[in-house]
Design a protein around this motif. Structure first.
Motif, short mmCIF file in Angstrom:
data_model
loop_
_atom_site.label_atom_id
_atom_site.label_comp_id
_atom_site.label_asym_id
_atom_site.label_seq_id
_atom_site.Cartn_x
_atom_site.Cartn_y
_atom_site.Cartn_z
N THR A 6 0.85 -1.18 0.00
CA THR A 6 0.00 0.00 0.00
C THR A 6 0.89 1.24 0.00
O THR A 6 2.02 1.19 0.47
CB THR A 6 -0.93 0.03 1.23
N ARG A 32 -5.36 3.92 -5.85
CA ARG A 32 -6.71 4.46 -5.69
C ARG A 32 -7.07 5.43 -6.83
O ARG A 32 -8.19 5.91 -6.88
CB ARG A 32 -6.85 5.16 -4.34
N SER A 33 -6.14 5.72 -7.70
CA SER A 33 -6.41 6.66 -8.79
C SER A 33 -5.69 6.20 -10.04
O SER A 33 -4.77 5.37 -9.99
CB SER A 33 -5.94 8.07 -8.42
N ARG A 49 -6.37 -2.21 -7.84
CA ARG A 49 -7.18 -1.03 -7.59
C ARG A 49 -7.94 -1.18 -6.27
O ARG A 49 -8.48 -2.24 -5.96
CB ARG A 49 -8.18 -0.81 -8.73
N THR A 51 -8.85 1.18 -2.19
CA THR A 51 -8.56 2.27 -1.27
C THR A 51 -8.41 1.73 0.14
O THR A 51 -8.81 0.59 0.44
CB THR A 51 -9.69 3.32 -1.27
#
Length: 301
Positions: A6, A32-33, A49, A51
């Motif tokens: 992460t 996350r983007s 992908r 969050t």
């Protein structure tokens, strides 16, 4: 190993990912983007992908890996308590995915406030009845996973993890100096901040995931402590600004949210970490890095 990381596209993660890849590991990076996904892919890692506040995506990433390096944190000081809760839930999710596997979970934590008034060591834990640093619950939860079959470890990072691209405490001090027209420090400026170069920190995370024993606390600091007055003097010299002491009662008005961190002196030893993992920091110190100029938009020739 195939490692789920992460914060893979962040300041520290963007150094950890290449370090892991060079050592022969595969990396699955949380994105996350679209921009994060592009950066992770460009580094040679696989993209996952999701969050930090999506337990399903975190569990899936951890379950698909041989270990987890958790570097991401929501640095939103307007809702710091919410960020801490999100971080804790993420660690609990990783624990559930890795339980009973003896696979590694390495998380990033902090050193500021861990042992006020003395040099912190890796053996230090919050004393009963005292106020623990805000992120300590996450660290203790991680260490507790050792009893559930997870090879967990905590890297307590120095207040300043420095290198080009840093957007932490020191760049904020520089911004405040520009805004106020003076380079300030609080009181006598004797408070000490430990520091480590980003590439040295990246190597420590790699060593931790490879061989740190379950329940290890590691100190990601190369310098035991650099005084805030010394930092302010270097900033003042580079910006051509006077260096001034800001009285403690005026610190919040001058430094804003940073004042509570400037009030802490947090020298820290790395002796046990060096011995345990054979980690030897080789990067420049904080003052040397500042003098290279990139913090001020004027890289040295």
């Amino acid at each position: 190993m195939r490692l789920f990381v992460t914060g893979a596209s962040g300041f520290i993660g963007s150094a950890v990912v290449p370090e892991l890849l060079r050592a022969g590991h595969q990396v699955l990076g949380l994105a996350r983007s679209n921009s994060s996904a592009e950066a992770i892919a460009a580094a040679g890692a696989e993209v996952h992908r999701g969050t930090l506040d999506d337990p399903d995506s975190l569990h899936a990433g951890a379950s698909a890996a041989d270990g987890v390096v958790h570097l991401a944190f929501i640095h939103d000081f307007s809702d710091y308590e919410g960020a801490i809760k999100t971080d804790l839930r993420a660690i609990e999710t990783f624990g559930a995915a890795l339980e009973g596997t003896d696979r590694p979970l390495v998380i990033a934590s902090g050193l500021l406030g861990s042992t006020p008034g003395r040099v912190a060591t890796e053996r230090d834990r919050p004393a009963p009845g005292t106020t623990a640093p805000p992120r300590e619950a996450a660290a203790q939860t991680t260490l507790g996973l050792a009893e559930r079959g997870v090879r967990s470890s905590v890297v307590r990072l120095a207040a300043s993890v420095h290198d080009e691209g840093d957007h932490g405490f020191v760049p904020r001090l520089i911004d405040i100096a520009r805004e106020k027209g003076v380079s300030g420090y609080v009181g006598d400026g004797a408070n000490l901040w430990p520091a480590v170069h980003r590439l040295d920190a990246a190597r420590l995370f790699r060593l931790a995931v490879e061989k740190a024993p379950a329940g290890s606390v590691l100190h990601g600091t190369a310098e035991k402590g650099v005084s805030l007055r010394t930092i302010a003097e270097v900033i003042g010299r580079h910006l051509g600004l006077p260096v001034v002491s800001v009285p403690a009662e005026q610190a919040e008005g001058h430094f804003g949210w940073l004042a509570r961190f400037l009030a802490v002196s947090a020298p820290a030893s790395n002796a046990l970490t060096r011995e345990l993992l054979d980690w030897h920091p080789t990067g420049p110190g904080l003052i040397e890095d500042l003098d290279r100029g990139h913090y001020f938009g004027t890289p040295a020739a």
